[in-house]
Enzyme design. Structure first.
Site, short mmCIF file in Angstrom:
data_model
loop_
_atom_site.label_atom_id
_atom_site.label_comp_id
_atom_site.label_asym_id
_atom_site.label_seq_id
_atom_site.Cartn_x
_atom_site.Cartn_y
_atom_site.Cartn_z
N GLU A 140 -5.93 -4.03 -0.93
CA GLU A 140 -5.95 -5.02 -0.11
C GLU A 140 -7.23 -5.86 -0.75
O GLU A 140 -7.39 -6.99 -0.17
CB GLU A 140 -6.58 -4.68 1.25
CG GLU A 140 -5.57 -3.73 2.13
CD GLU A 140 -5.29 -2.37 1.93
OE1 GLU A 140 -5.45 -1.64 0.77
OE2 GLU A 140 -4.65 -1.81 2.70
N LYS B 273 -15.93 16.97 9.84
CA LYS B 273 -17.00 16.81 10.70
C LYS B 273 -17.64 17.97 11.21
O LYS B 273 -16.93 18.76 11.87
CB LYS B 273 -16.32 15.96 12.05
CG LYS B 273 -15.94 14.68 11.41
CD LYS B 273 -15.59 13.70 12.62
CE LYS B 273 -15.29 12.22 12.15
NZ LYS B 273 -13.89 11.87 12.51
N THR C 228 0.93 -1.17 0.07
CA THR C 228 0.07 -0.01 0.10
C THR C 228 0.75 1.42 0.05
O THR C 228 2.09 1.08 0.35
CB THR C 228 -0.98 0.08 1.27
OG1 THR C 228 0.00 0.09 2.43
CG2 THR C 228 -1.83 -1.29 1.51
N TRP D 103 -21.38 14.59 9.22
CA TRP D 103 -20.54 14.35 8.35
C TRP D 103 -20.55 15.11 7.07
O TRP D 103 -21.68 14.83 6.41
CB TRP D 103 -20.12 12.84 8.06
CG TRP D 103 -19.62 12.18 9.15
CD1 TRP D 103 -19.24 12.62 10.28
CD2 TRP D 103 -19.23 10.78 9.37
NE1 TRP D 103 -18.75 11.70 11.13
CE2 TRP D 103 -18.67 10.43 10.67
CE3 TRP D 103 -19.49 9.70 8.42
CZ2 TRP D 103 -18.47 9.33 11.08
CZ3 TRP D 103 -19.06 8.49 8.96
CH2 TRP D 103 -18.53 8.11 10.17
P1 ADP Z 1 -3.38 3.38 -1.94
O1 ADP Z 1 -2.02 2.76 -2.06
O2 ADP Z 1 -3.08 4.98 -2.34
O3 ADP Z 1 -4.03 3.25 -0.73
P2 ADP Z 1 -5.30 1.81 -3.36
O4 ADP Z 1 -5.45 2.00 -4.62
O5 ADP Z 1 -5.19 0.79 -2.47
O6 ADP Z 1 -3.93 2.98 -2.99
O7 ADP Z 1 -6.35 2.98 -2.68
C1 ADP Z 1 -7.63 2.51 -2.17
C2 ADP Z 1 -8.51 3.73 -1.91
O8 ADP Z 1 -8.82 4.44 -3.02
C3 ADP Z 1 -9.99 3.15 -1.47
O9 ADP Z 1 -9.81 2.94 -0.03
C4 ADP Z 1 -10.75 4.46 -1.71
O10 ADP Z 1 -10.59 5.49 -0.56
C5 ADP Z 1 -10.14 4.97 -2.86
N1 ADP Z 1 -10.82 4.72 -4.14
C6 ADP Z 1 -10.45 3.59 -4.93
N2 ADP Z 1 -11.51 3.43 -5.85
C7 ADP Z 1 -12.31 4.81 -5.73
C8 ADP Z 1 -13.59 5.35 -6.24
N3 ADP Z 1 -14.04 4.73 -7.73
N4 ADP Z 1 -14.07 6.35 -5.91
C9 ADP Z 1 -13.57 6.93 -4.82
N5 ADP Z 1 -12.33 6.43 -4.06
C10 ADP Z 1 -11.90 5.55 -4.58
#
Ligand code: ADP
Length: 547
Positions: free
Chosen positions: A334, A443, A186, A448
């Site tokens: 994940e 918040k 990640t 929210w």
């Molecule tokens: P990083 O390594 O930046 O955490 P990830 O690709 O694993 O990369 O990130 C996942 C996160 O990206 C998700 O938990 C969410 O917050 C955001 N995300 C992924 N796809 C979308 C989407 N279509 N719309 C909004 N947020 C998204």
């Protein structure tokens, strides 16, 4: 219980490429190379060379289970590594080269990579780091002899020489499908990056979901442009799904600017393109300035957008300007990454564009294999009414059960659910919509406010190139939204006209208390808005509305 009498064949990554060879041997892989020219080959070629690679890796002493790192763009050699490394039972560790060098060193050491395979452009980076990487026995440059660089890296190896020394007479080993196949960290925007270790089984099951009609609906008739990097959650699983269905894959190498992407789309007759919103912003800006005619020149039918929210204005541009349909998808490292895909239901047939766009704004419905629920702060399930927003929890066979080497400890709840860190609503038709990351929600007075909803509305203004919302301290309301905007080049936009535009587009009490204009916004290594950095940048900022 009575045991079923069906064959128990393991779901192995090697079976994907073997299938491609037997059913789609001429399926094409087109790559823009780091060296420059366009390279063309077939699944048959990839298979043959992946076998040569597996033999070469064995000769280098790589044992099953050992990690082989890559620092590479999307290209055919990277694809060969996907199949060669995992196919022989070793673990492919794709490293995001956009991370800080110290983070790269951290993850190579954490993964204990034995070899690094690097594209030409990353040789200088590895040169600087190599002394800090004690587990790395050798570095292989993914090029031919003619392009080998002069480098201080001791014993630098040449990819084509390695392959050239072996024939393709090799049987893929058969082993337990739960064996680790690849590793991806990640991005570690907070704290150290954590490793997600995929298995053969999870990768093959995930490919089925990607190919399914209500998934990404990838098939043999598709020409798919993978703008999403192969170091970002396995390019959303497309290198595997492509082989499963025989789709033509177009791999853009390092050139991700609007013009290069547009030319590849046009020249290769791309029908499906996948990437994060920031790359599509670059493409749309190019189309605006270059005077090209996407509707006439391209055959793009669908654009899969994920990684960050796809703003409505972007879906509208693709619909009107390209005649292409945006498929909004959501997931995370994940989750391999596919969680939801926003496809329409029969009830949406024939709806006017504006109403369809309202559906596309949502992140979509869970694909089979992903169990999803939203809960409040006490873990109580919330209704699927499209209004109640809660923590989004998931479980399923391609969702992590724990981080590599136990980082972060136990991460599942008693029912096996993983907290995504996202806040979402789910409606009666099962469409999920992300309202925020839990650490990014504003918040205000115990309620929210969705920063994403305000950002997406702001992006709809013709003078806005990019927008971000962060919560800033407020004496009465605890936090209020601050909107930070990058104007499009050559456009005027005042604070007042921005707020006026938002009025009516978001709830009144969501309207930002202030708007500030900046030249650019910070992004993470995966192209998302870097909210943590933004909050740091604006830590001294005081809202005019807060006494
Ligand atoms: P990083 O390594 O930046 O955490 P990830 O690709 O694993 O990369 O990130 C996942 C996160 O990206 C998700 O938990 C969410 O917050 C955001 N995300 C992924 N796809 C979308 C989407 N279509 N719309 C909004 N947020 C998204």
């Amino acid at each position: 219980m009575l045991t079923g009498l069906m064959q128990d064949r393991p779901l192995l990554i090697s079976s994907l490429i073997e299938h491609a060879v037997s059913c789609h041997p001429q399926g094409e892989i087109v790559s823009r190379t780091s060296e420059g020219p366009i390279h063309r080959c077939t699944y048959g070629d990839i298979h043959r060379r992946a076998k040569q690679l597996a033999k070469a890796l064995t000769a280098l002493g790589i044992q099953p289970g050992e990690r082989v790192g890559t620092l590479a763009w999307n290209g055919y050699r990277h694809l060969e590594l996907y199949y060669g490394v995992s196919g022989m039972g070793a673990v492919l560790h794709t490293i995001n080269p956009r991370l800080f060098p110290e983070q790269i060193a951290y993850i190579v050491n954490h993964a204990a990579d034995r070899f690094l395979f690097v594209d030409l452009s990353f040789v200088p980076l590895v040169e600087k780091l190599v002394d800090t990487l004690p587990t790395v026995h050798g570095v292989v440059v993914m090029t031919d002899r003619a392009h080998m660089p002069d480098s201080a890296i001791p014993g630098l190896l040449c990819y084509e020489d390695l392959l050239g020394a072996h024939d393709s007479d090799y049987q893929w080993p058969q082993f337990d499908e739960r064996t680790a196949s690849s590793l991806c960290y990640t991005s570690g925007t907070t704290g150290n990056p954590k490793g997600v270790l995929y298995s053969h089984r999870s990768s093959v099951l995930h490919s089925w979901a990607a190919c399914a009609v209500d998934g990404l609906a990838v098939g043999a008739g598709e020409t798919a442009l993978l703008v999403v990097p192969m170091f970002h959650v396995n390019a959303w699983g497309m290198p595997y799904a492509g082989a499963m269905c025989g789709a033509k894959l177009v791999l853009p190498g390092p050139a991700l600017d609007g013009q290069s992407v547009y030319q590849l789309m046009r020249d290769e007759r791309v029908t499906l393109a996948l990437g994060v919103p920031t790359v599509w912003l670059m493409l749309l800006q190019y189309v605006d300035t270059a005077g090209v005619l996407p509707r006439e020149e391209l055959c793009l039918r669908r654009v899969v957008i994920g990684g960050s929210s796809a703003p409505r204005a972007m879906s509208e541009r693709f619909a009107n300007g390209f005649g292409a349909f945006v498929v909004h998808a959501w997931g995370m490292t994940e989750m391999s990454p596919l969680g939801t895909v926003c496809n329409l239901l029969p009830k949406h047939d024939g709806l006017p564009l504006q109403q369809r766009l309202a559906v596309h704004e949502k992140q979509g419905r869970a694909v089979y294999g992903v169990d999803m629920k939203i809960v409040d702060d006490d873990g109580v399930s919330l209704p699927r009414d499209g209004k109640a927003a809660g923590h989004l929890l998931v479980r399923g066979p391609w969702i992590t059960s724990g981080y590599y080497r136990g980082e972060g400890g136990e991460i599942l709840d008693a029912d096996g659910f993983f907290d995504t860190g996202d806040v979402a609503t789910i409606d009666a038709d099962a469409y999920m919509q992300i309202t925020d990351r839990s650490k990014d929600v504003v918040k205000s007075g115990g309620e929210w406010i969705s920063s994403i909803a305000i950002e997406n509305a702001a992006i709809g203004h013709p003078a806005v190139a990019e927008a971000a919302v962060i919560g800033t301290p407020h004496a009465k309301w605890q936090e209020r939204p601050l909107l930070i905007v990058v104007r499009k080049a050559g456009h005027e936009l005042s604070r007042e006209s921005m707020l006026q535009f938002l009025g009516g587009r978001v709830a009144n009490w969501w309207l930002p208390d202030d708007v500030v204009f900046v030249e650019e916004l910070p992004h993470t290594a995966t192209g998302k808005l870097h909210k943590l950095k933004l909050r740091e940048m604006f830590s001294q900022y005081r809202l005019p509305t807060s006494a």
